[in-house]
Design a protein around this motif. Structure first.
Motif, mmCIF file in Angstrom:
data_model
loop_
_atom_site.group_PDB
_atom_site.id
_atom_site.type_symbol
_atom_site.label_atom_id
_atom_site.label_comp_id
_atom_site.label_asym_id
_atom_site.label_seq_id
_atom_site.Cartn_x
_atom_site.Cartn_y
_atom_site.Cartn_z
ATOM 1 N N GLY A 1 -1.452 -67.243 0.318
ATOM 2 C CA GLY A 1 -0.991 -67.064 1.698
ATOM 3 C C GLY A 1 -0.860 -68.362 2.475
ATOM 4 O O GLY A 1 -0.536 -68.362 3.658
ATOM 5 N N ARG A 2 -1.120 -69.493 1.806
ATOM 6 C CA ARG A 2 -1.063 -70.778 2.528
ATOM 7 C C ARG A 2 0.387 -71.181 2.804
ATOM 8 O O ARG A 2 1.264 -71.029 1.965
ATOM 9 C CB ARG A 2 -1.739 -71.877 1.705
ATOM 10 N N ARG A 3 0.615 -71.728 3.974
ATOM 11 C CA ARG A 3 1.911 -72.318 4.311
ATOM 12 C C ARG A 3 1.624 -73.690 4.910
ATOM 13 O O ARG A 3 0.645 -73.857 5.648
ATOM 14 C CB ARG A 3 2.672 -71.456 5.338
ATOM 15 N N GLY B 1 -9.220 -79.575 2.507
ATOM 16 C CA GLY B 1 -8.224 -80.250 3.352
ATOM 17 C C GLY B 1 -8.388 -79.877 4.817
ATOM 18 O O GLY B 1 -8.321 -80.737 5.711
ATOM 19 N N THR B 2 -8.629 -78.588 5.077
ATOM 20 C CA THR B 2 -8.794 -78.099 6.452
ATOM 21 C C THR B 2 -9.968 -78.806 7.130
ATOM 22 O O THR B 2 -9.852 -79.311 8.249
ATOM 23 C CB THR B 2 -9.051 -76.562 6.431
ATOM 24 N N GLN B 3 -11.103 -78.892 6.453
ATOM 25 C CA GLN B 3 -12.300 -79.479 7.060
ATOM 26 C C GLN B 3 -12.239 -81.013 7.069
ATOM 27 O O GLN B 3 -12.815 -81.649 7.951
ATOM 28 C CB GLN B 3 -13.562 -79.006 6.313
ATOM 29 N N GLY C 1 -0.002 -77.298 -12.434
ATOM 30 C CA GLY C 1 -1.401 -77.127 -12.025
ATOM 31 C C GLY C 1 -2.349 -77.974 -12.845
ATOM 32 O O GLY C 1 -3.564 -77.792 -12.804
ATOM 33 N N ALA C 2 -1.796 -78.924 -13.639
ATOM 34 C CA ALA C 2 -2.647 -79.801 -14.454
ATOM 35 C C ALA C 2 -3.056 -81.028 -13.645
ATOM 36 O O ALA C 2 -2.456 -81.320 -12.601
ATOM 37 C CB ALA C 2 -1.867 -80.246 -15.687
ATOM 38 N N LEU C 3 -4.054 -81.758 -14.151
ATOM 39 C CA LEU C 3 -4.436 -83.006 -13.481
ATOM 40 C C LEU C 3 -3.435 -84.107 -13.840
ATOM 41 O O LEU C 3 -2.993 -84.207 -14.988
ATOM 42 C CB LEU C 3 -5.831 -83.456 -13.917
ATOM 43 N N ALA D 1 -3.907 -71.305 -13.316
ATOM 44 C CA ALA D 1 -4.012 -72.521 -14.142
ATOM 45 C C ALA D 1 -4.879 -73.565 -13.438
ATOM 46 O O ALA D 1 -5.731 -74.213 -14.053
ATOM 47 C CB ALA D 1 -2.625 -73.086 -14.413
ATOM 48 N N ARG D 2 -4.700 -73.727 -12.128
ATOM 49 C CA ARG D 2 -5.489 -74.733 -11.382
ATOM 50 C C ARG D 2 -6.974 -74.377 -11.393
ATOM 51 O O ARG D 2 -7.827 -75.255 -11.478
ATOM 52 C CB ARG D 2 -4.982 -74.831 -9.932
ATOM 53 N N LEU D 3 -7.266 -73.072 -11.297
ATOM 54 C CA LEU D 3 -8.680 -72.665 -11.317
ATOM 55 C C LEU D 3 -9.305 -72.958 -12.685
ATOM 56 O O LEU D 3 -10.456 -73.390 -12.766
ATOM 57 C CB LEU D 3 -8.816 -71.172 -10.965
ATOM 58 N N SER E 1 -6.796 -88.232 0.649
ATOM 59 C CA SER E 1 -6.484 -87.009 -0.090
ATOM 60 C C SER E 1 -5.485 -87.358 -1.192
ATOM 61 O O SER E 1 -4.319 -87.650 -0.915
ATOM 62 C CB SER E 1 -5.896 -85.974 0.862
ATOM 63 N N THR E 2 -5.973 -87.338 -2.446
ATOM 64 C CA THR E 2 -5.082 -87.740 -3.545
ATOM 65 C C THR E 2 -3.912 -86.761 -3.672
ATOM 66 O O THR E 2 -2.796 -87.169 -3.983
ATOM 67 C CB THR E 2 -5.855 -87.865 -4.875
ATOM 68 N N GLY E 3 -4.146 -85.480 -3.399
ATOM 69 C CA GLY E 3 -3.048 -84.498 -3.450
ATOM 70 C C GLY E 3 -1.955 -84.854 -2.452
ATOM 71 O O GLY E 3 -0.764 -84.839 -2.785
HETATM 72 P P1 AP5 Z 1 -7.107 -75.819 2.288
HETATM 73 O O1 AP5 Z 1 -7.970 -76.465 3.308
HETATM 74 O O2 AP5 Z 1 -5.680 -76.228 2.217
HETATM 75 O O3 AP5 Z 1 -7.818 -75.912 0.834
HETATM 76 P P2 AP5 Z 1 -8.056 -77.142 -0.119
HETATM 77 O O4 AP5 Z 1 -9.446 -77.022 -0.656
HETATM 78 O O5 AP5 Z 1 -7.695 -78.436 0.522
HETATM 79 O O6 AP5 Z 1 -7.014 -76.763 -1.262
HETATM 80 P P3 AP5 Z 1 -5.912 -77.586 -2.034
HETATM 81 O O7 AP5 Z 1 -5.047 -76.564 -2.736
HETATM 82 O O8 AP5 Z 1 -5.187 -78.553 -1.172
HETATM 83 O O9 AP5 Z 1 -6.770 -78.299 -3.064
HETATM 84 P P4 AP5 Z 1 -6.396 -78.700 -4.436
HETATM 85 O O10 AP5 Z 1 -7.645 -79.367 -4.805
HETATM 86 O O11 AP5 Z 1 -5.894 -77.756 -5.434
HETATM 87 O O12 AP5 Z 1 -5.038 -79.520 -4.182
HETATM 88 P P5 AP5 Z 1 -4.736 -81.053 -4.105
HETATM 89 O O13 AP5 Z 1 -3.704 -81.226 -3.058
HETATM 90 O O14 AP5 Z 1 -5.967 -81.876 -4.064
HETATM 91 O O15 AP5 Z 1 -7.197 -74.224 2.513
HETATM 92 C C1 AP5 Z 1 -6.482 -73.315 1.687
HETATM 93 C C2 AP5 Z 1 -5.964 -72.130 2.554
HETATM 94 O O16 AP5 Z 1 -7.082 -71.408 3.058
HETATM 95 C C3 AP5 Z 1 -5.134 -72.556 3.784
HETATM 96 O O17 AP5 Z 1 -4.114 -71.630 3.983
HETATM 97 C C4 AP5 Z 1 -6.151 -72.515 4.957
HETATM 98 O O18 AP5 Z 1 -5.518 -72.226 6.190
HETATM 99 C C5 AP5 Z 1 -7.086 -71.385 4.509
HETATM 100 N N1 AP5 Z 1 -8.473 -71.593 4.922
HETATM 101 C C6 AP5 Z 1 -9.160 -72.772 4.982
HETATM 102 N N2 AP5 Z 1 -10.429 -72.552 5.376
HETATM 103 C C7 AP5 Z 1 -10.543 -71.194 5.543
HETATM 104 C C8 AP5 Z 1 -11.628 -70.344 5.936
HETATM 105 N N3 AP5 Z 1 -12.847 -70.826 6.215
HETATM 106 N N4 AP5 Z 1 -11.379 -69.016 5.994
HETATM 107 C C9 AP5 Z 1 -10.146 -68.499 5.696
HETATM 108 N N5 AP5 Z 1 -9.096 -69.263 5.335
HETATM 109 C C10 AP5 Z 1 -9.303 -70.599 5.247
HETATM 110 O O19 AP5 Z 1 -4.104 -81.303 -5.555
HETATM 111 C C11 AP5 Z 1 -2.848 -80.803 -5.939
HETATM 112 C C12 AP5 Z 1 -2.498 -81.334 -7.326
HETATM 113 O O20 AP5 Z 1 -2.403 -82.770 -7.275
HETATM 114 C C13 AP5 Z 1 -3.508 -81.053 -8.432
HETATM 115 O O21 AP5 Z 1 -3.315 -79.773 -9.019
HETATM 116 C C14 AP5 Z 1 -3.223 -82.200 -9.392
HETATM 117 O O22 AP5 Z 1 -2.061 -81.940 -10.179
HETATM 118 C C15 AP5 Z 1 -2.923 -83.363 -8.464
HETATM 119 N N6 AP5 Z 1 -4.112 -84.164 -8.115
HETATM 120 C C16 AP5 Z 1 -4.669 -84.302 -6.878
HETATM 121 N N7 AP5 Z 1 -5.734 -85.100 -6.939
HETATM 122 C C17 AP5 Z 1 -5.874 -85.466 -8.233
HETATM 123 C C18 AP5 Z 1 -6.828 -86.270 -8.933
HETATM 124 N N8 AP5 Z 1 -7.859 -86.880 -8.295
HETATM 125 N N9 AP5 Z 1 -6.670 -86.431 -10.266
HETATM 126 C C19 AP5 Z 1 -5.638 -85.849 -10.924
HETATM 127 N N10 AP5 Z 1 -4.719 -85.057 -10.333
HETATM 128 C C20 AP5 Z 1 -4.838 -84.874 -8.993
#
Ligand code: AP5
Length: 223
Positions: free
Chosen positions: A126-128, A14-16, A56-58, A170-172, A30-32
């Protein structure tokens, strides 16, 4: 440029993604984020999705795929798009492939963010996140100037429900079972580029821009 960002939850996708979208003027899908907005707005999709997300499930494919296909058909995707959090399993990848084929498009790059689980737990716990604009912070790695307040818009920062430690585990597990197989799938298609996701945000950004800039310059030269 049509791009997929792949990697464990919290790997920095998400950050990048925001930086890539700004630099190349292509939309972030971003589907999340879309699902969380639906939960906030209490739509039918949101009410259905919440129980899966909190655990934490899909979220079931039939709910997610429809929103993605609809989004891809919007005019701003004409010159490219970046997927953050999609596809999440082989079934979603297959639907995406077929949908793009029908539209006469294809994926150009799959950027895989390599970050070990131990680091992931530190990052996610630690994310906010800003309640108003969605900007992401970290209580150690990326602190806001004023604790609990967004630098960009002054909104309140909160901890996502699924960033509690038991849900992170669970997500991992879900990632290893359903999403990790996509790494080999896209490697086999010759699309995968591995990014070392450990290091500062700017260091990670540089690796990505080096790859994508080369591609953009290459496409300009060849047209
Ligand atoms: P961040 O950039 O927020 O990480 P991210 O990879 O985007 O992590 P997400 O938790 O958003 O990904 P996710 O895949 O679990 O969640 P999603 O929203 O897609 O960075 C994380 C932290 O690290 C931040 O605090 C940041 O500041 C820090 N950071 C970043 N870069 C750093 C660096 N280089 N060094 C140090 N710190 C750094 O999904 C959520 C839920 O939605 C899922 O569990 C599921 O239930 C559902 N969902 C979403 N998409 C689908 C799909 N396609 N199918 C089914 N279910 C889905």
């Amino acid at each position: 440029m049509n791009i997929i960002l792949l990697g464990r939850p919290g790997a920095g996708k998400g950050t990048q993604c925001k930086a890539i979208a700004e630099r190349y003027h292509i939309p972030q899908i971003s589907t999340g984020d879309i699902l969380r907005a639906s939960v906030r707005e209490k739509t039918y999709l949101g009410l259905k999705a919440q129980e899966y997300m909190d655990k934490g499930a899909l979220v079931p494919d039939e709910l997610v795929v429809e929103i993605v296909v609809e989004r891809l058909n919007k005019a701003d995707c004409r010159n490219g798009f970046i997927f953050d959090g999609f596809p999440r399993n082989m079934g979603q990848a297959e639907v995406l492939h077929k949908t793009l084929k029908k539209m006469g498009k294809k994926i150009d790059h799959v950027l895989y963010f390599d970050v070990e689980p131990k680091e992931i737990v530190k990052r996610l716990s630690g994310r906010r996140v800003c309640r108003k604009c969605g900007e992401t912070y970290h209580i150690i790695y990326n602190m806001p100037t004023n604790i609990g307040i967004c630098d960009k818009c002054g909104g309140d920062l909160y901890q996502r429900e699924d960033d509690k430690e038991e849900t992170i585990v669970a997500r991992l597990d879900v990632y290893e079972e359903y999403t990790a197989p996509l790494i080999d799938c896209y490697r086999g298609k010759g699309l995968l580029r591995t990014i070392n996701g450990v290091g500062g945000v700017d260091q990670v950004k540089k690796q990505i821009m080096d790859i994508l800039d080369k591609d953009e310059i290459g496409s300009k030269v060849s047209t």
